[in-house]
Write a protein that holds these residues in place. Sequence first.
Motif, PDB file in Angstrom:
ATOM      1  N   PHE A  82      -9.172 199.490  -9.570  1.00 34.54           N
ATOM      2  CA  PHE A  82      -7.750 199.225  -9.712  1.00 34.54           C
ATOM      3  C   PHE A  82      -7.504 198.854 -11.170  1.00 34.54           C
ATOM      4  CE2 PHE A  82      -8.334 199.016  -5.257  1.00 34.54           C
ATOM      5  CZ  PHE A  82      -7.103 199.230  -4.656  1.00 34.54           C
ATOM      6  N   ILE A  83      -6.584 199.570 -11.805  1.00 33.06           N
ATOM      7  CA  ILE A  83      -6.318 199.408 -13.236  1.00 33.06           C
ATOM      8  C   ILE A  83      -5.173 198.418 -13.433  1.00 33.06           C
ATOM      9  CG2 ILE A  83      -5.778 200.620 -15.377  1.00 33.06           C
ATOM     10  CD1 ILE A  83      -8.399 201.509 -13.906  1.00 33.06           C
ATOM     11  N   ALA A  84      -5.382 197.439 -14.323  1.00 31.30           N
ATOM     12  CA  ALA A  84      -4.344 196.442 -14.619  1.00 31.30           C
ATOM     13  C   ALA A  84      -3.282 197.063 -15.515  1.00 31.30           C
ATOM     14  CB  ALA A  84      -4.960 195.220 -15.295  1.00 31.30           C
ATOM     15  N   MET A  85      -2.026 196.843 -15.168  1.00 27.13           N
ATOM     16  CA  MET A  85      -0.900 197.348 -15.955  1.00 27.13           C
ATOM     17  C   MET A  85      -0.504 196.359 -17.057  1.00 27.13           C
ATOM     18  SD  MET A  85      -0.099 200.263 -14.516  1.00 27.13           S
ATOM     19  CE  MET A  85       1.556 200.581 -15.041  1.00 27.13           C
ATOM     20  N   VAL A  86      -0.863 195.080 -16.873  1.00 28.78           N
ATOM     21  CA  VAL A  86      -0.481 194.019 -17.807  1.00 28.78           C
ATOM     22  C   VAL A  86      -1.724 193.204 -18.142  1.00 28.78           C
ATOM     23  CG1 VAL A  86       0.930 191.939 -18.059  1.00 28.78           C
ATOM     24  CG2 VAL A  86       1.856 193.906 -16.843  1.00 28.78           C
ATOM     25  N   ASP A  87      -1.881 192.847 -19.407  1.00 27.83           N
ATOM     26  CA  ASP A  87      -3.001 191.995 -19.822  1.00 27.83           C
ATOM     27  C   ASP A  87      -2.844 190.623 -19.177  1.00 27.83           C
ATOM     28  OD1 ASP A  87      -4.306 189.895 -21.601  1.00 27.83           O
ATOM     29  OD2 ASP A  87      -5.105 191.755 -22.456  1.00 27.83           O
ATOM     30  N   PRO A  88      -3.864 190.125 -18.470  1.00 28.34           N
ATOM     31  CA  PRO A  88      -3.733 188.851 -17.769  1.00 28.34           C
ATOM     32  C   PRO A  88      -3.695 187.633 -18.699  1.00 28.34           C
ATOM     33  CG  PRO A  88      -5.949 189.724 -17.514  1.00 28.34           C
ATOM     34  CD  PRO A  88      -5.150 190.761 -18.207  1.00 28.34           C
ATOM     35  N   HIS A  89      -4.137 187.785 -19.933  1.00 24.96           N
ATOM     36  CA  HIS A  89      -4.158 186.668 -20.873  1.00 24.96           C
ATOM     37  C   HIS A  89      -2.876 186.579 -21.701  1.00 24.96           C
ATOM     38  CE1 HIS A  89      -8.345 185.918 -19.923  1.00 24.96           C
ATOM     39  NE2 HIS A  89      -8.599 187.195 -20.107  1.00 24.96           N
ATOM     40  N   THR A  90      -2.344 187.739 -22.115  1.00 24.82           N
ATOM     41  CA  THR A  90      -1.179 187.731 -23.007  1.00 24.82           C
ATOM     42  C   THR A  90       0.119 188.167 -22.337  1.00 24.82           C
ATOM     43  OG1 THR A  90      -1.528 190.016 -23.721  1.00 24.82           O
ATOM     44  CG2 THR A  90      -2.683 188.284 -24.963  1.00 24.82           C
ATOM     45  N   GLY A  91       0.023 188.881 -21.227  1.00 21.64           N
ATOM     46  CA  GLY A  91       1.216 189.394 -20.563  1.00 21.64           C
ATOM     47  C   GLY A  91       1.731 190.691 -21.174  1.00 21.64           C
ATOM     48  N   ALA A  92       1.023 191.224 -22.177  1.00 18.10           N
ATOM     49  CA  ALA A  92       1.433 192.479 -22.816  1.00 18.10           C
ATOM     50  C   ALA A  92       1.082 193.673 -21.920  1.00 18.10           C
ATOM     51  CB  ALA A  92       0.720 192.626 -24.160  1.00 18.10           C
ATOM     52  N   ARG A  93       1.926 194.699 -21.961  1.00 15.20           N
ATOM     53  CA  ARG A  93       1.669 195.911 -21.181  1.00 15.20           C
ATOM     54  C   ARG A  93       0.438 196.617 -21.724  1.00 15.20           C
ATOM     55  NH1 ARG A  93       4.263 197.124 -17.065  1.00 15.20           N
ATOM     56  NH2 ARG A  93       4.473 199.345 -16.834  1.00 15.20           N
ATOM     57  N   MET A  94      -0.385 197.086 -20.801  1.00 14.16           N
ATOM     58  CA  MET A  94      -1.611 197.807 -21.161  1.00 14.16           C
ATOM     59  C   MET A  94      -1.300 199.300 -21.237  1.00 14.16           C
ATOM     60  SD  MET A  94      -4.026 195.390 -21.104  1.00 14.16           S
ATOM     61  CE  MET A  94      -5.576 196.092 -20.685  1.00 14.16           C
ATOM     62  N   ARG A  95      -2.032 200.002 -22.087  1.00 12.71           N
ATOM     63  CA  ARG A  95      -1.889 201.456 -22.185  1.00 12.71           C
ATOM     64  C   ARG A  95      -2.623 202.071 -20.986  1.00 12.71           C
ATOM     65  NH1 ARG A  95      -1.422 205.050 -26.893  1.00 12.71           N
ATOM     66  NH2 ARG A  95      -1.292 203.093 -28.019  1.00 12.71           N
ATOM     67  N   VAL A  96      -1.849 202.818 -20.181  1.00  7.91           N
ATOM     68  CA  VAL A  96      -2.404 203.449 -18.994  1.00  7.91           C
ATOM     69  C   VAL A  96      -2.028 204.917 -19.016  1.00  7.91           C
ATOM     70  CG1 VAL A  96      -2.381 203.463 -16.467  1.00  7.91           C
ATOM     71  CG2 VAL A  96      -2.179 201.303 -17.679  1.00  7.91           C
TER      72      VAL A  96
END
Length: 175
Positions: A82-96
């Motif tokens: 399962f790929i994270a859409m948001v960085d859990p530490h910063t809350g920034a959107r991840m490139r997917v």
Amino acid sequence: MQFNVLQELRQPLGGDSIYEIDEPHVRLDDWELKGVSGSLNLLRTDRGLLASLKVHATAREGCARCLVEADCPVELEFDEEFIAMVDPHTGARMRVNEDEDEFRIGPDFVLDLREPMRQYGLMAEPVKPLCRPDCAGLCPMCGANLNEEDCGCALAADGRLSVLAGIDLSDEKGS
């Protein structure tokens, strides 16, 4: 079956968490599983979580011979990332990569197992579910359930096989 996985996503790579699953019923679109029990292992990867699920359950299926509803055992087992859409530490959107067919962990950090369970469940369903191994089925003449009653219909011989009646099956000449 949904899990908040924010803490698991904050673990270092390789960190894992194990959950025991004991659900009375799980609804997967038009399919319902009862008595779902087993385990879920979540392993932290560089892109999200590797979910390893192994559960036993029962599903209500129609018997392939007599059409009576019966409980059939179902085993579900899969490993899916399962790929994270948001960085859990910063809350920034991840490139997917949107083109890939992957399971995702949304911005609410909820891992939803229902869709992969539905997909793997379709593959695990019995091809010909039976209410019991010795199911007699339905009478081809009147449609009566032969497990409940003897309908008295005389089964007609298949005319296509009548040419086989004249074959001599004795083994006098040897083979």
